[in-house]
Scaffold this motif. Structure first.
Motif, PDB file in Angstrom:
ATOM      1  N   ASP A   8       0.828  -1.208   0.000  1.00  0.00           N
ATOM      2  CA  ASP A   8       0.000   0.000   0.000  1.00  0.00           C
ATOM      3  C   ASP A   8       0.863   1.258   0.000  1.00  0.00           C
ATOM      4  OD1 ASP A   8      -2.327  -1.505  -0.022  1.00  0.00           O
ATOM      5  OD2 ASP A   8      -2.721  -1.269   2.127  1.00  0.00           O
ATOM      6  N   CYS A   9       1.901   1.288   0.827  1.00  0.00           N
ATOM      7  CA  CYS A   9       2.795   2.453   0.885  1.00  0.00           C
ATOM      8  C   CYS A   9       3.526   2.655  -0.440  1.00  0.00           C
ATOM      9  CB  CYS A   9       3.788   2.318   2.029  1.00  0.00           C
ATOM     10  SG  CYS A   9       3.046   2.573   3.657  1.00  0.00           S
ATOM     11  N   ILE A  10       4.025   1.583  -1.028  1.00  0.00           N
ATOM     12  CA  ILE A  10       4.729   1.687  -2.316  1.00  0.00           C
ATOM     13  C   ILE A  10       3.775   2.236  -3.373  1.00  0.00           C
ATOM     14  CG2 ILE A  10       5.769   0.353  -4.195  1.00  0.00           C
ATOM     15  CD1 ILE A  10       6.929  -1.511  -1.991  1.00  0.00           C
ATOM     16  N   GLU A  11       2.574   1.676  -3.434  1.00  0.00           N
ATOM     17  CA  GLU A  11       1.594   2.089  -4.429  1.00  0.00           C
ATOM     18  C   GLU A  11       1.200   3.564  -4.270  1.00  0.00           C
ATOM     19  OE1 GLU A  11      -1.933  -0.388  -6.331  1.00  0.00           O
ATOM     20  OE2 GLU A  11      -2.376   0.201  -4.265  1.00  0.00           O
ATOM     21  N   GLN A  12       1.150   4.039  -3.029  1.00  0.00           N
ATOM     22  CA  GLN A  12       0.736   5.420  -2.752  1.00  0.00           C
ATOM     23  C   GLN A  12       1.908   6.395  -2.712  1.00  0.00           C
ATOM     24  OE1 GLN A  12      -1.539   5.094   0.874  1.00  0.00           O
ATOM     25  NE2 GLN A  12      -2.909   3.573  -0.009  1.00  0.00           N
ATOM     26  N   GLY A  13       3.134   5.882  -2.924  1.00  0.00           N
ATOM     27  CA  GLY A  13       4.308   6.747  -2.910  1.00  0.00           C
ATOM     28  C   GLY A  13       4.628   7.309  -1.531  1.00  0.00           C
ATOM     29  N   GLN A  14       4.348   6.530  -0.496  1.00  0.00           N
ATOM     30  CA  GLN A  14       4.584   6.961   0.883  1.00  0.00           C
ATOM     31  C   GLN A  14       5.717   6.178   1.524  1.00  0.00           C
ATOM     32  OE1 GLN A  14       0.809   6.230   2.755  1.00  0.00           O
ATOM     33  NE2 GLN A  14      -0.095   8.103   1.969  1.00  0.00           N
ATOM     34  N   LYS A  15       6.335   6.770   2.548  1.00  0.00           N
ATOM     35  CA  LYS A  15       7.360   6.030   3.292  1.00  0.00           C
ATOM     36  C   LYS A  15       6.689   4.889   4.044  1.00  0.00           C
ATOM     37  CE  LYS A  15       7.425   8.627   7.601  1.00  0.00           C
ATOM     38  NZ  LYS A  15       8.208   9.426   8.509  1.00  0.00           N
ATOM     39  N   ALA A  63       9.989   6.655   0.535  1.00  0.00           N
ATOM     40  CA  ALA A  63       9.206   6.302  -0.651  1.00  0.00           C
ATOM     41  C   ALA A  63      10.096   6.087  -1.873  1.00  0.00           C
ATOM     42  CB  ALA A  63       8.175   7.400  -0.930  1.00  0.00           C
ATOM     43  N   ALA A  64      11.263   6.734  -1.910  1.00  0.00           N
ATOM     44  CA  ALA A  64      12.167   6.636  -3.065  1.00  0.00           C
ATOM     45  C   ALA A  64      13.134   5.451  -2.978  1.00  0.00           C
ATOM     46  CB  ALA A  64      12.957   7.934  -3.210  1.00  0.00           C
ATOM     47  N   TRP A  95      18.165   2.089   0.325  1.00  0.00           N
ATOM     48  CA  TRP A  95      18.170   3.551   0.255  1.00  0.00           C
ATOM     49  C   TRP A  95      19.420   4.074   0.927  1.00  0.00           C
ATOM     50  CZ3 TRP A  95      15.373   0.463   3.408  1.00  0.00           C
ATOM     51  CH2 TRP A  95      15.461   0.663   4.760  1.00  0.00           C
TER      52      TRP A  95
END
Length: 79
Positions: free
Chosen positions: A30-37, A51-52, A74
């Motif tokens: 869910d976090c990856i899909e939403q671009g969230q940490k 997120a990156a 990261w």
């Protein structure tokens, strides 16, 4: 400004029951899909994954076993 505490090197593998593992994977997806940490606690230490983060899948094979690793990598911020 308070000095940043240097983190110790660490290499831990933690086994989880299936339901707990699936719950963590769903939160991660869910976090990856939403671009969230993504934040997770592993063996008592809270980890914050930006997120990156670079995402890859690694496959290893030996004569007696195979392994799949889902990796997130990261750079550490320099303070």
């Amino acid at each position: 400004m308070a000095a940043q505490k240097k983190k110790r090197k660490r290499d831990i593998e933690k086994n989880y029951p299936v339901k707990q593992f699936v719950k963590k994977l769903r939160r991660l997806a869910d976090c990856i899909e939403q671009g969230q940490k993504f934040q997770i606690q592993v063996a008592g230490e809270r980890i914050s994954i930006p997120a990156a983060a670079i995402i890859n899948i690694e496959h290893e094979r030996s004569a007696s076993s195979e392994e799949i690793e889902f990796q997130l990598t990261w750079p550490l911020e320099k303070k």
